[in-house]
Design an enzyme around this catalytic site. Structure first.
Site, PDB file in Angstrom:
ATOM      1  N   ARG A  33      54.728 -22.109 -32.403  1.00  0.00           N
ATOM      2  CA  ARG A  33      54.297 -20.770 -31.987  1.00  0.00           C
ATOM      3  C   ARG A  33      53.072 -20.902 -31.096  1.00  0.00           C
ATOM      4  NH1 ARG A  33      51.418 -18.293 -35.579  1.00  0.00           N
ATOM      5  NH2 ARG A  33      52.930 -18.440 -37.264  1.00  0.00           N
ATOM      6  N   ASP A  49      50.066  -6.323 -12.275  1.00  0.00           N
ATOM      7  CA  ASP A  49      51.465  -6.645 -12.543  1.00  0.00           C
ATOM      8  C   ASP A  49      52.079  -7.063 -11.205  1.00  0.00           C
ATOM      9  OD1 ASP A  49      54.236  -6.599 -12.887  1.00  0.00           O
ATOM     10  OD2 ASP A  49      54.223  -4.883 -14.251  1.00  0.00           O
ATOM     11  N   LYS A  63      62.336 -11.503 -13.956  1.00  0.00           N
ATOM     12  CA  LYS A  63      62.796 -11.030 -12.651  1.00  0.00           C
ATOM     13  C   LYS A  63      62.861 -12.175 -11.629  1.00  0.00           C
ATOM     14  CE  LYS A  63      62.578  -7.265 -15.073  1.00  0.00           C
ATOM     15  NZ  LYS A  63      61.481  -6.331 -15.030  1.00  0.00           N
TER      16      LYS A  63
END
Ligand SMILES: *Cc1c(COP(=O)(O)O)cnc(C)c1O
Length: 379
Positions: A46, A170, A195
């Protein structure tokens, strides 16, 4: 090193034990320790995984940043940034934001005592009017989704620095190939890696890139504590996808320009939103801060009825009707009912997300086939 070389090599060394040129998929949750606490830098996956570490280094280099951090989705990355805040803190952000970001801010973090101001950022002077001693974060998106507004990153950065705000961008729509916000003064770059970076519509992932060591420690702590870490297989797929980012982006930009120009001249098309047009309201800013204009285009049809837009959206043969963007295949999306459905109608209509708006993610197919498809669908 220049961009294309970094895209292929940054963060990646041949595997020392076998010479494998591709970074192995370290499909492991834990690592052996010689004695308690004595290990090779990896304790539990993790916190850290070697495949992910290679990807984080690669992303950092592409954004000209010191640090990269990967998350299980773009929203996971945004969530980590919001968790830097405390009750009473305020955030200034844009009024044309990715629907999921708007939903997280208004439906999740506003319940934790954080206040969000959604304002028109096209003129950065608007920001200063909203700043008060509680303001901690300036969060922008450029180009915006879906109306392709361009926000001046360098101008926002000056204001953020003056008022000691964390300034996050962003950068999903541009990708690091077209725009590097850290070079323009941003503190944090966020990507929906899903994306353009992944590029093949086969991974959901997010990332943050940044320079500041203290902020990196805080965000790594949040990542490890809250657990929005991506797995090694996904990290591998993104490392592989990034190797062609520069080549793909060139074709996205080439095809995007052709499609935008075709739509602009079409009698059934109303507005076309694409920052490469010289009459785009912030074309000059786009030219200054982006290397090219990308493959994202939105347009309205002259018939305002939603039924007619639905019919059009379903009549494509090469473009597929689907959410998401940035993959090699061309997609069409109806923001009002798909990606931006969580934004109240009056709010979305104010920024141009009307029922007749369609958004295209122009892929890297042959341009003749894309234009042919638009021609047959529009009729
Ligand atoms: C898709 C997207 C996100 C969210 O990323 P996920 O990987 O889907 O969680 C955030 N911002 C923009 C601009 C996006 O397009």
């Amino acid at each position: 090193m220049k961009f294309g070389t970094k895209a292929i090599h940054a963060g990646q060394e041949p595997d020392p034990s076998t010479g494998a040129i591709m970074t192995p998929i370290y499909q492991t949750s834990t690592y052996i320790q010689e004695s308690p606490g004595k290990h090779k830098g990896f304790a539990y996956a993790r916190g850290k995984n070697p495949t992910r570490v290679a990807l984080e280094k690669c992303l950092a280099e592409l954004e000209n940043a010191k640090h990269g951090l990967c998350f299980s989705s773009g929203m996971g990355a945004t969530d980590a940034v919001a968790k830097l805040l405390r009750p009473g803190d305020e955030v200034i952000t844009g009024d044309d934001l990715y629907g999921g970001t708007y939903r997280m801010f208004t439906k999740i973090f506003s319940n934790y005592g954080i206040k969000f101001h959604f304002i028109d950022l096209k003129n950065p002077a608007n920001i200063e009017k909203q700043i008060n001693p509680n303001t901690k974060l300036l969060w922008i998106e450029t180009p915006t989704n879906p109306t392709m507004q361009i926000i001046d990153i360098a101008a926002c950065s000056k204001i953020a620095k003056r008022h000691k705000l964390i300034f996050a961008v962003d950068n999903t729509f541009a990708s690091p190939y077209l725009q590097n916000p850290i070079d323009l003064g941003a503190d944090l770059v966020m990507h929906s890696v899903t994306k353009y970076l992944g590029g093949h519509s086969d991974v959901v992932m997010g990332a943050l890139c940044l320079n500041d060591d203290k902020l990196y420690e805080q965000l790594s702590f949040i990542l490890n504590s809250c657990g929005a870490n991506p797995g090694p297989m996904d990290s591998f797929l993104v490392l592989r996808g990034i190797k062609t980012l520069h080549v793909r982006m060139d074709r996205h930009c080439f095809n995007g320009r052709k499609v935008a120009e075709f739509l602009k001249d079409h009698p059934k098309v109303g507005k076309v939103y694409w920052p490469g047009f010289t009459d785009h309201p912030n074309h000059a800013v786009a030219k200054k801060q982006m290397r090219d204009f990308g493959g994202m285009i939105s347009f309205t049809t002259k018939n305002p009825a939603v039924e007619s837009t639905f019919k059009l959206a379903s009549s494509f043969k090469v473009f597929s009707l689907a959410e998401s963007l940035g993959g090699v295949e061309s997609l069409i999306n109806h923001p009002a009912t798909m990606t931006h459905a969580s934004i109240p109608k009056p709010d979305r209509e104010r920024v141009g997300v009307v029922d007749s708006l369609l958004r295209l993610s122009v892929g890297i197919e042959d341009i003749e086939d894309l234009i042919g498809d638009l021609k047959q669908a529009l009729g």
